[in-house]
Design an enzyme around this catalytic site. Structure first.
Site, PDB file in Angstrom:
ATOM      1  N   GLY A 429       0.821  -1.203   0.000  1.00  0.00           N
ATOM      2  CA  GLY A 429       0.000   0.000   0.000  1.00  0.00           C
ATOM      3  C   GLY A 429       0.856   1.255   0.000  1.00  0.00           C
ATOM      4  O   GLY A 429       2.011   1.249   0.455  1.00  0.00           O
ATOM      5  N   GLU A 620      -6.322  10.800  28.157  1.00  0.00           N
ATOM      6  CA  GLU A 620      -7.456  11.511  27.579  1.00  0.00           C
ATOM      7  C   GLU A 620      -8.718  11.111  28.325  1.00  0.00           C
ATOM      8  O   GLU A 620      -8.736  10.129  29.069  1.00  0.00           O
ATOM      9  CB  GLU A 620      -7.629  11.148  26.093  1.00  0.00           C
ATOM     10  CG  GLU A 620      -6.492  11.550  25.187  1.00  0.00           C
ATOM     11  CD  GLU A 620      -6.688  11.035  23.767  1.00  0.00           C
ATOM     12  OE1 GLU A 620      -7.639  10.241  23.544  1.00  0.00           O
ATOM     13  OE2 GLU A 620      -5.913  11.411  22.887  1.00  0.00           O
ATOM     14  N   HIS A 659     -10.696  10.808  18.454  1.00  0.00           N
ATOM     15  CA  HIS A 659     -10.538   9.370  18.625  1.00  0.00           C
ATOM     16  C   HIS A 659     -11.879   8.730  18.942  1.00  0.00           C
ATOM     17  O   HIS A 659     -12.720   9.310  19.637  1.00  0.00           O
ATOM     18  CB  HIS A 659      -9.602   9.054  19.807  1.00  0.00           C
ATOM     19  CG  HIS A 659      -8.225   9.600  19.666  1.00  0.00           C
ATOM     20  ND1 HIS A 659      -7.503   9.494  18.509  1.00  0.00           N
ATOM     21  CD2 HIS A 659      -7.427  10.233  20.558  1.00  0.00           C
ATOM     22  CE1 HIS A 659      -6.309  10.040  18.696  1.00  0.00           C
ATOM     23  NE2 HIS A 659      -6.244  10.502  19.929  1.00  0.00           N
TER      24      HIS A 659
END
Length: 721
Positions: A429, A620, A659
């Site tokens: 890729g 987080e 996220h």
């Protein structure tokens, strides 16, 4: 993708779950409503926010003459800051019992759970009579699970066949539609012995929806603002807030930290906008239009840390968008990292009056302050702040059921060095080939690659094989890095694990959560250690890297960095390096809700690592990774000094910030609980990014003098500066 009641019940009906008849009432059609079922009726506001019943969003209507007026009353009602775009009209149901049943993906247990309660209604999830059982995703609920759930409801045995069928059909709805939640509350038992979903809630995994176009039919733009819809169409993570400083940042972690910095400085953010890793002219133009058209936005702050993304390229894209014209609103730009100096020179050369370049965050705040009234009483978020609901507030039964580390603590070090032999899965890729070249340039030892049906090729000198086992028949491999598309990434991780590769680093983001639910238990049985998914990888400065991290911010030294955010990792490493503190290693544990190694696992692996003198954790909102870390430190008396920074302190409840794992949920993930847990474990709290070098320098100084206990127990006052 959260569905409203009407859509949820339509999805349940398609799966064979019984739901009441119902009709939709659109705005302006109130006078023409002619229900096909007799009164009495219930008229329900269709909103995505909770607390609808408490807010008066459900009304009983006994007379057809009262229906138009009651409908207009609901259309005018504000429910959690939202007006209902339409209403659901249903007949009243005569029932003898109401209960609760749900399937939910438990992030903390990394499993699917089945929950039931013998009562339904408001706040039932927090009651002490909830029974929760872990359900294997692939096998589904066993007979014993369904029997235990049924007996917990305390109803007559004659209702067992119908309940069993209901649970199996609800599970089918979860599997067929990639649901994170399928909740029936209340589930009622009618007088004629039927189980009926009187109300319902379903949530589709966004990652699965992105891979399965047929699921997009459940998305209803009427529940979202035009800005939200535009951002979704552009693939940008955008959340509208209530301030006046428009924010555009690359990377969710840095975006959250920027949002917090502004809010806590009394310069409230108007939005959260994660530009991500793509910053071409078209994407930047759409993002700026989104911000410039916001009526509350007075100034736009662009805060970039160039990693793989070059600040120079972003600056060129910005110059192309502006095309020599003054920006629609003042722009304040801070650039650091890769290409920052070139990017600043390019923007300086534009000579635009409305464009201000700043060197750092402190200067940015000073400039931004001049564009609006300063909040004289900025919000303070400290341990114990009641705005963040904690899992401790739940019933003991449900809290215990939902807790648990996502993986066992591994007792092996991060033994990566220049001799570590690396396999690249998906090597052919474009992105994988690029990072193969960059890893080789840093000195990493890439021995082979794998792409099905492309065996025989060679990428950057590495031979390509059709499968992992074929590669292993020719090479010894210590670790694999996965660049496989999201739809196939979990399978690629398992392929490496089943072949016996001890370490897998999964870069891929957007993997459906059900795929990871099926994968993680197998990895634990096989003993393979997974970093990620949705990770920038791991770097041992000066030795090797397995991932996509830029190398410029990192220098060899004594600090271990464990982080849920790529951009925050680079930002923190750059600040530490500039202050003369290098890093022993940096690991991105991944930004998804379901990951391999957590913070506690990482800590166990450096407990006896002589290279690591101190640890920095970059956390987080969302999940319990930080709480589990604090628990591990307390239980094991971890001896090395630690500091932590938490991004998302001012995040809105229930909104995902970049996220998939960065979401402050009602039951867990709150900032107050995280900070309190970390502080109680003796972990120093860094109030902002600027404080990180100072805090770490103090910890290392205490460690060098041998006063480790002092380094662990000394108190740094948490403040909002």
């Amino acid at each position: 993708m959260l569905l409203d009641e009407q859509a949820s019940k339509r999805l349940f009906r398609e799966a064979g779950v019984s739901v009441p008849d119902g009709e939709c009432v659109e705005p302006g059609s109130e006078d023409g409503v002619r229900p096909s079922f007799p009164p009495p009726w219930y008229l329900k506001a269709q909103v995505l926010t909770g607390g609808r019943g408490k807010a008066g969003g459900v009304l009983r209507v006994d007379d057809a003459r009262a229906l138009p007026g009651r409908a207009r009353e609901l259309f005018a009602k504000d429910i959690g800051g939202h007006r209902p775009p339409y209403l659901l009209l249903e007949p009243a149901v005569d029932f003898v019992r109401e209960c609760y049943v749900s399937f939910a993906v438990s992030r903390d247990r990394a499993s699917l759970v089945l929950s039931v309660s013998p009562r339904g209604g408001v706040d039932v999830e927090r009651s002490a009579d909830v029974l929760t059982q872990v359900i294997p995703l692939l096998a589904g609920p066993a007979e014993r699970n369904m029997r235990a759930a049924f007996f917990h409801l305390k109803v007559g045995k004659e209702y067992w066949p119908g309940f069993r069928e209901l649970v199996l059909r609800l599970f089918d709805a979860v599997r067929q539609n990639s649901l994170l939640l399928a909740e029936i509350n209340p589930l009622v038992l009618t007088r004629d012995g039927r189980w009926l979903a009187l109300d319902g809630k379903a949530e589709i995994d966004d990652n699965a929806a992105a891979l399965r176009p047929e699921l997009d039919r459940w998305y209803d733009p009427r529940h979202h603002t035009p800005d939200d819809v535009r951002a979704r169409d552009e693939g940008m993570s955008f959340v509208k807030l209530g301030g006046w400083v428009g924010c555009m940042v690359n990377g969710a972690g840095l975006a959250m930290a920027t949002m917090d910095l502004l809010n806590l400085a009394g310069l409230p953010a108007a939005n959260f906008l994660d530009l991500g890793g793509a910053a071409d002219s078209r994407r930047l133009d759409r993002a700026l239009r989104l911000l410039f058209e916001g009526q509350d936005v007075r100034v736009v702050f662009i805060n970039l840390f160039g990693g793989i993304l070059s600040c120079e390229k972003v600056a060129q894209a910005l110059a192309d968008v502006l095309a020599g014209n003054e920006p629609g609103k003042p722009l304040v730009v801070r650039m650091a990292g890769n290409g920052a100096s070139e990017g600043r020179r390019l923007l300086e050369g534009l000579n635009l009056h409305g464009l201000t370049l700043v060197e750092d965050m402190t200067q940015a705040l000073a400039v931004l302050e001049g564009f609006g009234p300063r909040d004289l009483n900025p919000p303070r978020i400290e341990a114990g702040d009641g705005r963040a609901a904690q899992i401790a507030d739940l019933s003991p039964v449900l809290a215990a059921a939902l807790r648990g580390a996502t993986s066992g603590v591994y007792a092996r070090s991060f033994d990566f060095n220049a001799q570590t032999r690396i396999l690249v899965q998906g090597i052919t890729g474009k992105v994988a080939a690029l990072h193969t070249r960059l890893m080789l340039g840093y000195g990493s030892r890439i021995v082979a690659g794998v792409t099905p049906f492309k065996g025989g090729l060679e990428i950057e000198g590495a031979p390509v094989y059709d499968c992992v086992r074929e590669a292993l028949s020719h090479h010894e491999i210590d670790a694999s890095i996965v660049f496989v598309p999201a739809a196939m990434a979990a399978d690629a991780v398992l392929e490496a694990a089943e072949a016996g590769i001890p370490w897998v680093v999964c870069i891929t983001e957007g993997i459906p959560q059900q795929d990871m639910l099926a994968t993680l238990p197998k990895l634990r049985r096989l003993g393979t250690r997974l970093i990620g998914p949705n990770t920038p990888g791991i770097i041992v400065p000066g030795r090797t890297k397995i991932g996509i991290m830029p190398t410029d911010p990192f220098t060899p030294g004594p600090v271990a960095i464990f982080s849920r955010s790529g951009t925050l990792t680079y930002e923190a490493a750059a600040r530490l390096s500039a202050a003369g503190m290098g890093q022993a290693l940096a690991v991105g544990i991944g930004g998804d809700p379901l990951i391999g190694l957590g913070f506690a696992d990482c800590l166990a692996m450096v407990a006896d690592d002589a290279r690591v003198k101190a640890v920095l954790v970059l956390g987080e909102i969302g999940g319990r990774a930080e709480e589990d870390l604090a628990d591990y430190v307390s239980r094991t008396a971890f001896s090395k000094p630690m500091a932590a920074f938490i991004a998302g302190r001012t995040a809105p409840l229930g909104r995902r910030l970049g996220h998939a794992g960065a979401i402050l949920e009602e039951s867990s993930g709150g900032v107050a609980g995280k900070m309190q847990a970390l502080s109680m474990a003796g972990i120093h709290l860094c109030p902002n990014l600027e404080s990180i070098p100072r805090v770490m320098m103090g910890l290392l100084a205490a460690q060098r003098t041998g006063n480790v206990e002092r380094a662990r127990s000394a108190s740094f006052q948490l403040h909002d500066g």
